[in-house]
Design an enzyme around this catalytic site. Structure first.
Site, PDB file in Angstrom:
ATOM      1  N   SER A 124       0.835  -1.204   0.000  1.00 35.89           N
ATOM      2  CA  SER A 124       0.000   0.000   0.000  1.00 35.89           C
ATOM      3  C   SER A 124       0.863   1.245   0.000  1.00 35.89           C
ATOM      4  CB  SER A 124      -0.855  -0.036   1.269  1.00 35.89           C
ATOM      5  OG  SER A 124      -1.424   1.210   1.517  1.00 35.89           O
ATOM      6  N   TYR A 148      -1.966  -0.862  11.010  1.00 36.26           N
ATOM      7  CA  TYR A 148      -2.223  -1.477   9.705  1.00 36.26           C
ATOM      8  C   TYR A 148      -1.020  -1.263   8.778  1.00 36.26           C
ATOM      9  CZ  TYR A 148      -3.667  -1.744   4.853  1.00 36.26           C
ATOM     10  OH  TYR A 148      -3.701  -2.019   3.511  1.00 36.26           O
ATOM     11  N   LYS A 152       1.972  -3.843   6.784  1.00 39.15           N
ATOM     12  CA  LYS A 152       2.423  -3.851   5.375  1.00 39.15           C
ATOM     13  C   LYS A 152       3.935  -3.679   5.302  1.00 39.15           C
ATOM     14  CE  LYS A 152      -1.508  -4.504   3.442  1.00 39.15           C
ATOM     15  NZ  LYS A 152      -1.815  -5.820   2.901  1.00 39.15           N
TER      16      LYS A 152
HETATM   17  P1  NAD Z   1     -11.045  -6.837   1.406  1.00 42.07           P
HETATM   18  O1  NAD Z   1     -11.272  -6.781   2.888  1.00 42.07           O
HETATM   19  O2  NAD Z   1     -12.212  -6.695   0.521  1.00 42.07           O
HETATM   20  O3  NAD Z   1     -10.273  -8.185   1.020  1.00 42.07           O
HETATM   21  C1  NAD Z   1      -9.451  -8.881   1.920  1.00 42.07           C
HETATM   22  C2  NAD Z   1     -10.013 -10.296   2.020  1.00 42.07           C
HETATM   23  O4  NAD Z   1      -9.153 -11.055   2.868  1.00 42.07           O
HETATM   24  C3  NAD Z   1     -11.415 -10.346   2.635  1.00 42.07           C
HETATM   25  O5  NAD Z   1     -12.254 -11.102   1.772  1.00 42.07           O
HETATM   26  C4  NAD Z   1     -11.224 -11.059   3.956  1.00 42.07           C
HETATM   27  O6  NAD Z   1     -12.350 -11.830   4.321  1.00 42.07           O
HETATM   28  C5  NAD Z   1      -9.979 -11.897   3.677  1.00 42.07           C
HETATM   29  N1  NAD Z   1      -9.176 -12.237   4.859  1.00 42.07           N
HETATM   30  C6  NAD Z   1      -8.711 -11.421   5.837  1.00 42.07           C
HETATM   31  N2  NAD Z   1      -8.018 -12.127   6.724  1.00 42.07           N
HETATM   32  C7  NAD Z   1      -8.023 -13.416   6.309  1.00 42.07           C
HETATM   33  C8  NAD Z   1      -7.481 -14.628   6.817  1.00 42.07           C
HETATM   34  N3  NAD Z   1      -6.789 -14.647   7.968  1.00 42.07           N
HETATM   35  N4  NAD Z   1      -7.679 -15.770   6.130  1.00 42.07           N
HETATM   36  C9  NAD Z   1      -8.390 -15.764   4.973  1.00 42.07           C
HETATM   37  N5  NAD Z   1      -8.936 -14.660   4.447  1.00 42.07           N
HETATM   38  C10 NAD Z   1      -8.751 -13.497   5.107  1.00 42.07           C
HETATM   39  O7  NAD Z   1      -9.938  -5.730   1.075  1.00 42.07           O
HETATM   40  P2  NAD Z   1      -9.370  -5.225  -0.320  1.00 42.07           P
HETATM   41  O8  NAD Z   1      -9.634  -3.777  -0.392  1.00 42.07           O
HETATM   42  O9  NAD Z   1      -9.780  -6.115  -1.427  1.00 42.07           O
HETATM   43  O10 NAD Z   1      -7.812  -5.388  -0.040  1.00 42.07           O
HETATM   44  C11 NAD Z   1      -7.064  -6.502  -0.454  1.00 42.07           C
HETATM   45  C12 NAD Z   1      -5.625  -6.314  -0.023  1.00 42.07           C
HETATM   46  O11 NAD Z   1      -5.113  -5.094  -0.565  1.00 42.07           O
HETATM   47  C13 NAD Z   1      -5.455  -6.195   1.498  1.00 42.07           C
HETATM   48  O12 NAD Z   1      -4.256  -6.847   1.869  1.00 42.07           O
HETATM   49  C14 NAD Z   1      -5.319  -4.702   1.707  1.00 42.07           C
HETATM   50  O13 NAD Z   1      -4.578  -4.406   2.870  1.00 42.07           O
HETATM   51  C15 NAD Z   1      -4.575  -4.284   0.454  1.00 42.07           C
HETATM   52  N6  NAD Z   1      -4.777  -2.881   0.105  1.00 42.07           N
HETATM   53  C16 NAD Z   1      -6.048  -2.387  -0.006  1.00 42.07           C
HETATM   54  C17 NAD Z   1      -6.238  -1.045  -0.314  1.00 42.07           C
HETATM   55  C18 NAD Z   1      -7.627  -0.457  -0.367  1.00 42.07           C
HETATM   56  O14 NAD Z   1      -7.759   0.759  -0.201  1.00 42.07           O
HETATM   57  N7  NAD Z   1      -8.662  -1.235  -0.631  1.00 42.07           N
HETATM   58  C19 NAD Z   1      -5.135  -0.221  -0.526  1.00 42.07           C
HETATM   59  C20 NAD Z   1      -3.853  -0.765  -0.425  1.00 42.07           C
HETATM   60  C21 NAD Z   1      -3.688  -2.098  -0.103  1.00 42.07           C
HETATM   61  C1  WQD Z   2      -9.311   9.816   1.185  1.00 47.06           C
HETATM   62  C2  WQD Z   2      -9.448  11.308   1.455  1.00 47.06           C
HETATM   63  C3  WQD Z   2      -9.669  11.841   3.780  1.00 47.06           C
HETATM   64  C4  WQD Z   2     -13.551   9.808   4.269  1.00 47.06           C
HETATM   65  C5  WQD Z   2      -6.823   4.627   3.077  1.00 47.06           C
HETATM   66  C6  WQD Z   2      -5.744   3.962   3.875  1.00 47.06           C
HETATM   67  C7  WQD Z   2      -4.609   3.554   2.978  1.00 47.06           C
HETATM   68  C8  WQD Z   2      -5.133   2.708   1.804  1.00 47.06           C
HETATM   69  C9  WQD Z   2      -6.258   3.376   1.095  1.00 47.06           C
HETATM   70  C10 WQD Z   2      -5.032   0.426   2.419  1.00 47.06           C
HETATM   71  C11 WQD Z   2      -8.644  11.806   2.648  1.00 47.06           C
HETATM   72  C12 WQD Z   2     -10.931  12.200   3.036  1.00 47.06           C
HETATM   73  C13 WQD Z   2     -12.356  10.332   3.797  1.00 47.06           C
HETATM   74  C14 WQD Z   2     -14.609  10.700   4.569  1.00 47.06           C
HETATM   75  C15 WQD Z   2     -13.235  12.542   3.896  1.00 47.06           C
HETATM   76  N1  WQD Z   2      -5.661   1.471   2.267  1.00 47.06           N
HETATM   77  N2  WQD Z   2     -12.190  11.676   3.612  1.00 47.06           N
HETATM   78  N3  WQD Z   2     -14.404  12.043   4.367  1.00 47.06           N
HETATM   79  O1  WQD Z   2      -7.039   7.601   4.040  1.00 47.06           O
HETATM   80  O2  WQD Z   2      -6.189   8.115   1.695  1.00 47.06           O
HETATM   81  O3  WQD Z   2      -6.277   5.792   2.464  1.00 47.06           O
HETATM   82  O4  WQD Z   2      -7.270   3.751   2.043  1.00 47.06           O
HETATM   83  O5  WQD Z   2      -3.841   0.257   2.327  1.00 47.06           O
HETATM   84  O6  WQD Z   2      -3.703   2.862   3.762  1.00 47.06           O
HETATM   85  O7  WQD Z   2      -5.276   4.888   4.865  1.00 47.06           O
HETATM   86  O8  WQD Z   2      -8.379   6.928   1.976  1.00 47.06           O
HETATM   87  O9  WQD Z   2     -10.717   7.100   1.267  1.00 47.06           O
HETATM   88  O10 WQD Z   2     -10.192   7.086   3.743  1.00 47.06           O
HETATM   89  O11 WQD Z   2      -9.593   9.097   2.372  1.00 47.06           O
HETATM   90  O12 WQD Z   2     -13.092  13.771   3.733  1.00 47.06           O
HETATM   91  O13 WQD Z   2     -15.703  10.301   5.010  1.00 47.06           O
HETATM   92  O14 WQD Z   2     -10.816  11.590   1.779  1.00 47.06           O
HETATM   93  O15 WQD Z   2      -9.379  12.816   4.751  1.00 47.06           O
HETATM   94  O16 WQD Z   2      -8.190  13.089   2.347  1.00 47.06           O
HETATM   95  P1  WQD Z   2      -6.932   7.220   2.627  1.00 47.06           P
HETATM   96  P2  WQD Z   2      -9.802   7.466   2.360  1.00 47.06           P
END
Ligand code: NAD
Ligand code: WQD
Length: 338
Positions: A124, A148, A152
C-alpha cells in the site's frame, strides 16, 4: 497455470479473479469471509462463465492452508488476505498483527515447503508514511503511521529478507494507491461492513440516500482547495496490474516493487463533484475537523510499472465514479448475504 488467491472473495481479489479467468488462468481462492462473502465468487463465475476452486479457510490456520497446498499444484500466489481498516487497527492492533503477520508467515513457509516461489503481494501507499514531496517513487523512504501500515511495512521487510536469503524466489510487491470503482457490469464491487471508512464508499451511500451527508475531513490542508489529495485508481486497472505482475514473475525478475496509481491527484471536493456528475444529483456535505493521522497529499509516480510491466491506468475519475454508482445502484445492500 494455477494461481492461489488469498483473500479471494474480497474487493480487489474479486476483480482480479475475473481478469485472471478471462486471461485463461485457473483460480484457486481461499478466504475466511471476515470481510466478504461467497456471493462475490459466484458473481465472478457468472460473469466469466468459468469456475473458481474455492476453499473457506483462515490462513492463520496453518493446517487448513496446508491442505490447499497438498491438494493443488499451485504455480503462483497473489496474497490479498488481510485486515485493512486503519482506525480499527489503532484500537485492536494485536488482531491486525496476528491476522496479517501470522497469516503471511504461514503462507510463506508453506510456499517454501511446497517450492511455490512466485508471489504477488498487496502492499500500500501507506508504507510511504507522509511523503516529503509528490509524486512518490518506489525509492522514497518508508515508514508507518498506524498498526495497519506497520503490518504492510513489516511484511515488505520480511519479503526483502526472504529474497536476500534465497534468490530463487520471485516476488512482486505492489503498492496500491486508493482503489475505488467497480466492474462496469455493476455485478461486483466494494461491500464494506457498516458505515464506510473510506471516502468513495461513503459518498456512494450518500448518493444512494442511505447516509445523509458527506463529511469532508478538513479544508485547511496545504492543497489547492484545502482538502486532502489522493491518487484514486480504478479497481479494474488495479486488477489488470496483477495480471502484468504474474506475467512478470514468469521472467524470473527476483524481487520487484511497483507503485500502482494513475499519477494524478484529486481533492475531496473534486471527487464529490465528479460523483455528482455520475449520479446526476447534488450531494450534501459539511466540513468537519481533520481526521487524525491523515496526510495532506499523495500521488504516485507509476513510471516504473509502465516501463517494466507495460502497465498503465487507463480509466479516469469520471469512469471510477460512474462504475461505483452503478454498483451501488444495482446493489443497494451490497452482496446482501453475509
Ligand atoms: P477486502 O477486505 O475486501 O479483502 C481482503 C479479504 O481477505 C477479505 O475477503 C477477507 O475476508 C480476507 N481475509 C482477511 N483475513 C483473512 C485470513 N486470515 N484468512 C483468509 N482470508 C482473510 O480488502 P481489499 O480492499 O480487497 O484489499 C485486499 C488487499 O489489498 C489487502 O491486503 C489490503 O490491505 C490491500 N490494500 C487495499 C487497499 C484499499 O484501499 N482497498 C489499498 C492498499 C492495499
Ligand atoms: C481519502 C481522502 C480523507 C472519508 C486509506 C488507507 C490507505 C489505503 C487506502 C489500504 C482523505 C478524506 C475520507 C470521509 C473525507 N488502504 N475523507 N471524508 O485515508 O487516503 O487511504 O485507504 O492500504 O492505507 O489509509 O483513503 O478514502 O479514507 O480518504 O473527507 O468520510 O478523503 O481525509 O483526504 P486514505 P480514504
Amino acid at each position: 497455470m494455477k494461481i492461489l488467491v488469498t483473500g479471494g472473495a474480497g474487493y480487489i481479489a474479486s476483480h482480479t479473479n475475473l481478469e485472471l479467468l478471462n486471461a485463461g488462468y485457473e483460480v484457486i481462492a481461499v478466504d475466511n469471509f471476515s470481510n466478504s462473502c461467497m456471493e462475490s465468487i459466484r458473481r465472478v463465475e457468472t460473469l466469466t462463465g468459468k469456475k473458481i476452486k474455492f476453499y473457506e479457510a483462515d490462513i492463520v490456520d496453518r493446517d487448513a492452508l496446508r491442505t490447499i497446498f497438498e491438494k493443488e499444484k499451485i504455480d503462483s500466489v497473489i496474497h490479498f488476505a488481510g485486515l485493512k481498516a486503519v482506525g480499527e487497527s489503532c484500537s485492536i492492533p494485536l488482531k491486525y498483527f496476528h491476522n496479517n503477520l501470522t497469516g503471511t508467515i504461514n503462507l510463506l513457509e508453506l510456499m517454501q515447503e511446497f517450492d511455490v516461489k512466485n508471489l504477488v503481494f498487496s502492499s500500500s501507499a501507506t508504507v510511504y508514511g507522509e511523503p516529503k514531496t509528490v509524486p512518490v517513487t518506489e525509492d522514497f523512504p518508508l515508514s508507518a503511521t498506524n498498526p495497519y501500515g506497520r503490518t504492510k511495512l513489516i511484511i515488505e521487510e520480511m519479503l526483502r529478507d526472504l529474497y536476500a536469503s534465497d534468490s530463487t524466489w520471485n516476488i512482486a510487491i505492489l503498492r496500491y494507491f486508493n482503489p475505488i470503482g467497480a466492474h462496469e457490469s455493476g455485478e461486483i464491487g466494494e461491500d464494506p461492513n457498516g458505515i464506510p471508512n473510506n471516502l468513495v464508499p461513503y459518498v456512494a451511500k450518500v448518493a444512494a440516500g442511505v447516509l445523509e451527508q458527506i463529511q469532508v475531513f478538513g479544508d485547511d490542508y496545504d492543497t489547492p482547495d484545502g482538502t486532502g489529495v489522493r491518487d484514486y485508481i480504478h479497481v479494474v486497472d488495479l486488477a489488470l496490474g496483477h495480471i502484468k505482475a504474474i506475467e512478470k514473475l514468469q521472467q524470473n525478475p527476483g524481487l520487484v516493487t511497483y507503485n500502482l496509481g494513475t499519477g494524478v491527484g484529486y481533492s475531496v471536493f473534486e471527487v464529490i463533484k465528479n460523483y455528482e456528475k455520475a449520479c446526476n444529483k447534488e450531494l450534501p456535505y459539511r466540513v468537519t475537523p481533520r481526521r487524525p493521522g491523515d496526510i495532506a497529499i499523495t500521488y504516485a509516480d507509476s513510471t516504473k510499472a509502465y516501463e517494466e510491466l507495460g502497465w498503465k491506468a487507463e480509466r479516469g475519475i469520471e469512469k471510477m465514479c460512474e462504475d461505483s454508482y452503478r454498483w451501488q445502484s444495482k446493489n443497494p445492500k451490497g452482496y446482501q448475504i453475509k
